[in-house]
Design a protein around this motif. Structure first.
Motif, mmCIF file in Angstrom:
data_model
loop_
_atom_site.group_PDB
_atom_site.id
_atom_site.type_symbol
_atom_site.label_atom_id
_atom_site.label_comp_id
_atom_site.label_asym_id
_atom_site.label_seq_id
_atom_site.Cartn_x
_atom_site.Cartn_y
_atom_site.Cartn_z
ATOM 1 N N VAL A 91 -0.260 0.899 -0.481
ATOM 2 C CA VAL A 91 0.142 -0.342 0.176
ATOM 3 C C VAL A 91 -0.101 -1.532 -0.745
ATOM 4 C CG1 VAL A 91 -0.320 -1.897 2.121
ATOM 5 C CG2 VAL A 91 -0.076 0.550 2.514
ATOM 6 N N SER A 92 -1.217 -1.516 -1.484
ATOM 7 C CA SER A 92 -1.489 -2.639 -2.385
ATOM 8 C C SER A 92 -0.513 -2.656 -3.565
ATOM 9 C CB SER A 92 -2.927 -2.607 -2.886
ATOM 10 O OG SER A 92 -3.140 -1.521 -3.744
ATOM 11 N N LEU A 118 0.675 3.210 7.600
ATOM 12 C CA LEU A 118 1.440 2.633 8.711
ATOM 13 C C LEU A 118 0.549 1.832 9.667
ATOM 14 C CD1 LEU A 118 3.819 5.650 9.466
ATOM 15 C CD2 LEU A 118 4.351 3.531 8.221
ATOM 16 N N SER A 119 -0.704 1.647 9.306
ATOM 17 C CA SER A 119 -1.679 0.846 10.056
ATOM 18 C C SER A 119 -2.051 1.426 11.424
ATOM 19 C CB SER A 119 -1.184 -0.593 10.221
ATOM 20 O OG SER A 119 -0.993 -1.194 8.970
ATOM 21 N N ILE A 126 5.670 6.450 0.172
ATOM 22 C CA ILE A 126 4.665 7.446 0.567
ATOM 23 C C ILE A 126 5.063 8.823 0.042
ATOM 24 C CG2 ILE A 126 3.721 8.721 2.538
ATOM 25 C CD1 ILE A 126 3.624 6.050 4.049
ATOM 26 N N PHE A 127 6.337 9.168 0.217
ATOM 27 C CA PHE A 127 6.806 10.477 -0.258
ATOM 28 C C PHE A 127 6.621 10.600 -1.769
ATOM 29 C CE2 PHE A 127 10.107 13.228 -2.018
ATOM 30 C CZ PHE A 127 9.764 14.423 -1.399
ATOM 31 N N ALA A 128 7.061 9.604 -2.511
ATOM 32 C CA ALA A 128 6.961 9.639 -3.974
ATOM 33 C C ALA A 128 5.503 9.668 -4.425
ATOM 34 C CB ALA A 128 7.685 8.438 -4.574
ATOM 35 N N PHE A 129 4.676 8.844 -3.791
ATOM 36 C CA PHE A 129 3.260 8.786 -4.147
ATOM 37 C C PHE A 129 2.593 10.135 -3.876
ATOM 38 C CE2 PHE A 129 -1.193 7.587 -3.471
ATOM 39 C CZ PHE A 129 -1.414 6.749 -4.548
ATOM 40 N N GLU A 150 7.543 -2.638 2.516
ATOM 41 C CA GLU A 150 8.988 -2.436 2.515
ATOM 42 C C GLU A 150 9.311 -1.093 1.852
ATOM 43 O OE1 GLU A 150 12.879 -4.555 0.618
ATOM 44 O OE2 GLU A 150 11.262 -5.844 1.352
ATOM 45 N N GLY A 151 10.133 -0.293 2.511
ATOM 46 C CA GLY A 151 10.492 1.026 1.984
ATOM 47 C C GLY A 151 9.314 1.971 1.917
ATOM 48 N N LEU A 152 8.390 1.821 2.858
ATOM 49 C CA LEU A 152 7.126 2.551 2.807
ATOM 50 C C LEU A 152 7.309 4.066 2.860
ATOM 51 C CD1 LEU A 152 4.125 2.056 2.547
ATOM 52 C CD2 LEU A 152 3.981 1.920 5.032
ATOM 53 N N ALA A 153 8.252 4.563 3.656
ATOM 54 C CA ALA A 153 8.437 6.018 3.779
ATOM 55 C C ALA A 153 8.757 6.641 2.419
ATOM 56 C CB ALA A 153 9.528 6.334 4.791
#
Length: 156
Positions: free
Chosen positions: A80-81, A20-21, A92-95, A86-89
């Motif tokens: 992120v790369s 989230l920077s 992140i959860f899946a990753f 987009e759809g980061l949440a």
């Protein structure tokens, strides 16, 4: 299980903050530090004395948490790369879930190998821990040294 949980808490925290920077650490530094965390764990295993197990547990959990913080920074760069912002949440959860499953598979494999070596082949526990730790230490130091040039100032 508690060490894996401590590591998970650490890497989950920095994964989210970095993705989230909110924090930013140069990738070459992270790539240098990760094998050093592995080397530090190997060194801890080499100096560990079985009679000090109960006293060492809080330190071991703190190390796992701290090292998880460093590893989470690398995961954030990767996610992120690969996925973008987009759809980061959800990403992140899946990753994070995938990383956790992978960790559990690795832990199960190591425990199975350890069980076979210690209980079937009858290698003494301390010898097995020390042999594995020496190999891990050598490989992780080599990996850190390979990444060191990326940290040094480049010649013009």
């Amino acid at each position: 299980a508690l060490m894996v949980t401590a590591f998970t808490i650490g890497h989950s925290l920095t994964l989210v903050l970095s993705a989230l920077s909110y924090i930013a650490v140069p990738v070459p530094l992270i790539e240098f530090l990760i094998p050093l965390t592995i080397a530090a764990t190997a060194i801890a295993n080499l100096v560990w004395k079985p009679e000090e197990r109960k006293k060492a547990l809080p330190v071991i959990y703190f190390m796992a948490l701290f090292f998880g913080l460093i590893h989470g920074l690398a995961y954030a760069t990767t996610i992120v790369s690969l996925e973008g912002r987009e759809g980061l949440a959800g990403h992140i959860f899946a990753f994070n879930l995938g990383i956790e499953l992978a960790q559990l598979v690795v832990v199960a494999a190591v425990l199975l190998i350890s069980f076979i070596l210690v209980h079937v082949i009858r290698i003494p526990v301390l010898l097995w821990i020390r042999m594995a730790s020496i190999i891990i230490l050598l490989v992780s130091v080599k990996m850190s040294l390979e990444r060191l040039p990326a940290l040094l100032p480049q010649k013009l």
